[in-house]
Write an enzyme that holds these catalytic residues in place. Structure first.
Site, PDB file in Angstrom:
ATOM      1  N   CYS A 162       0.217   4.263   1.489  1.00  0.00           N
ATOM      2  CA  CYS A 162      -0.110   5.308   2.597  1.00  0.00           C
ATOM      3  C   CYS A 162       1.152   5.393   3.434  1.00  0.00           C
ATOM      4  O   CYS A 162       1.410   6.590   3.995  1.00  0.00           O
ATOM      5  CB  CYS A 162      -1.295   5.134   3.282  1.00  0.00           C
ATOM      6  SG  CYS A 162      -1.276   3.316   4.175  1.00  0.00           S
ATOM      7  N   CYS A 174       1.000  -1.442   0.245  1.00  0.00           N
ATOM      8  CA  CYS A 174       0.139  -0.194   0.110  1.00  0.00           C
ATOM      9  C   CYS A 174       0.954   1.271   0.099  1.00  0.00           C
ATOM     10  O   CYS A 174       1.917   1.277   0.313  1.00  0.00           O
ATOM     11  CB  CYS A 174      -0.933  -0.107   1.145  1.00  0.00           C
ATOM     12  SG  CYS A 174      -2.245   1.209   1.003  1.00  0.00           S
ATOM     13  N   LYS A 224     -12.380  -4.285   2.757  1.00  0.00           N
ATOM     14  CA  LYS A 224     -11.610  -3.500   3.673  1.00  0.00           C
ATOM     15  C   LYS A 224     -12.572  -2.286   3.994  1.00  0.00           C
ATOM     16  O   LYS A 224     -12.858  -1.430   2.944  1.00  0.00           O
ATOM     17  CB  LYS A 224     -10.299  -3.210   3.265  1.00  0.00           C
ATOM     18  CG  LYS A 224      -9.584  -1.928   4.188  1.00  0.00           C
ATOM     19  CD  LYS A 224      -8.362  -2.080   3.959  1.00  0.00           C
ATOM     20  CE  LYS A 224      -7.562  -1.005   4.841  1.00  0.00           C
ATOM     21  NZ  LYS A 224      -6.163  -0.620   4.265  1.00  0.00           N
ATOM     22  N   GLU A 272     -16.798  -6.950  -4.118  1.00  0.00           N
ATOM     23  CA  GLU A 272     -15.286  -6.865  -4.131  1.00  0.00           C
ATOM     24  C   GLU A 272     -14.460  -8.089  -4.003  1.00  0.00           C
ATOM     25  O   GLU A 272     -13.715  -8.309  -4.749  1.00  0.00           O
ATOM     26  CB  GLU A 272     -14.974  -6.003  -2.992  1.00  0.00           C
ATOM     27  CG  GLU A 272     -15.300  -4.604  -3.102  1.00  0.00           C
ATOM     28  CD  GLU A 272     -14.231  -3.955  -3.778  1.00  0.00           C
ATOM     29  OE1 GLU A 272     -13.385  -4.481  -4.165  1.00  0.00           O
ATOM     30  OE2 GLU A 272     -14.541  -2.487  -3.825  1.00  0.00           O
ATOM     31  N   LYS A 287     -11.900  -6.935   6.921  1.00  0.00           N
ATOM     32  CA  LYS A 287     -10.858  -6.228   7.905  1.00  0.00           C
ATOM     33  C   LYS A 287     -11.890  -5.086   7.990  1.00  0.00           C
ATOM     34  O   LYS A 287     -12.269  -4.473   7.106  1.00  0.00           O
ATOM     35  CB  LYS A 287      -9.586  -5.804   7.089  1.00  0.00           C
ATOM     36  CG  LYS A 287      -8.799  -4.904   8.022  1.00  0.00           C
ATOM     37  CD  LYS A 287      -7.615  -4.562   7.206  1.00  0.00           C
ATOM     38  CE  LYS A 287      -6.961  -3.195   7.938  1.00  0.00           C
ATOM     39  NZ  LYS A 287      -5.813  -2.726   6.873  1.00  0.00           N
TER      40      LYS A 287
END
Ligand code: PBG
Length: 328
Positions: free
Chosen positions: A122, A120, A195, A233, A248
């Site tokens: 971030c 990821c 998520k 998803e 999650k």
């Protein structure tokens, strides 16, 4: 089938009988322990909102990993805190980055340890979002290219499983292709498929230094109001080549775990996230709950709902309880 002929309490009369017909058991084999690797050396920064969790430089990570391995925990999930951040998160595919360095060291010493890497942007971007930004928007398609690069760098370092957590559309397919085109067709992908945009990630953002600098993640992570969307998803990620999917957070989404397992019957992980951990720790510190009982009940319920693998910061404690015969 009514009282007094049927008395369910007969089955609860003794410990032996209760154990014999117990349906769910959380085992050591099911546990994945998340760890935070920071750049530099001899660094061990406590995460204030997560007692017992640290940002560790690779040398220190190896010290803690030795204990984790000796406890019999089979798998780690790695997050990186890099030395530098920029707008596109380029430190994320640096072959000398904390995650890449840690993967090499871990696999070198413990070839059988299953090392999962979180993919990821971030933690690597200066704005803290999981994708490239233009005019205040998180762009989808240009982000895929960068996630592909990061995945490849983890694969080249020797990771066992690639776990994209960004929630960009099409990322599993893109990463699958990037891996396949480079000879990593046997590398499994664990997709963070369902998520949710969750308040329970708060402590993680301190640990990973990944809080968004503006806005929030609701344009890419899912709304807690939705369940059908999670199914869509998961279906997309499986079609795109995910080998395992994830729900999650875990505890507030047991219904999603159950639906995903029933509909797809696929390998399923659930992430008992930072906030779920911190709540239990905080209440236990005050003596308001019995930590061991609550952790056992929590993880058991996540597994009972349908999860196979459990990603949890409690893994070392659970492993000790199992070792000491204090776990059902
Ligand atoms: C990165 C990522 C997050 C978590 C795992 N991967 C945070 C987020 O989306 O902000 C959260 C894990 C936890 O709370 O323990 N995208």
């Amino acid at each position: 089938m009514a009282y007094p002929v049927t008395r369910p309490r007969r089955m609860r009369g003794s410990e032996t009988l209760r154990k014999m017909f117990s349906e769910t058991r959380v085992r050591l084999d099911n546990l994945i322990y998340p760890m935070f690797v920071i750049h530099g050396r001899e660094t061990r920064n406590p995460v204030s909102s997560m007692p017992g969790v640290y940002q560790l430089s690779v040398d220190q990570l190896m010290v803690d990993a030795a204990e984790v391995v000796s406890l019999g925990i089979p798998s780690l999930l790695l997050f990186g805190i890099p030395a530098y951040k920029d707008s596109c998160g380029s430190s994320g595919w640096d072959q000398d980055g904390p995650v890449q360095t840690a993967v090499k060291a871990l696999k070198d010493r413990w070839p059988h340890l299953l090392v999962v890497t979180d993919v990821c942007l971030c933690e690597y971007t200066d704005h803290g979002h999981c994708g490239v930004i233009k005019d205040g928007q998180v762009l989808n398609d240009p982000t895929l290219e960068l996630l592909g690069r990061m995945s490849l760098s983890h694969a080249e370092a020797g990771a066992d499983i690639i776990a994209p957590s960004d929630m960009m559309d099409g990322r599993v397919g893109h990463i699958r292709k990037a891996l396949d085109d480079n000879g990593f067709e046997r590398m499994p992908i664990l997709a963070y498929s369902a998520k949710y945009a969750s308040g329970f990630y708060g402590p993680f953002r301190e640990a990973a230094e990944s809080a968004p600098q503006f806005g929030d993640r609701r344009s890419y992570q899912m709304s807690p109001t939705n369940s059908d969307e999670a199914i869509r998803e998961v279906a997309l990620d499986l079609e795109e080549g995910a080998d395992m999917v994830m729900v999650k957070p875990a505890l507030p989404y047991l219904d999603i775990i159950r639906r995903v397992k029933e509909i797809f019957g696929c390998p399923l992980a659930a992430y008992n996230v930072s906030g779920e951990y911190s709540m239990v720790k905080a209440a236990a510190e005050r003596g308001w709950i019995d930590e061991k009982r609550v952790v056992w009940e929590t993880l058991t319920s996540i597994k009972r709902a349908g999860a196979d693998a459990l990603i949890t910061y409690f893994a070392p404690e659970v492993a000790r309880w199992i070792r000491d015969g204090e776990w059902e």
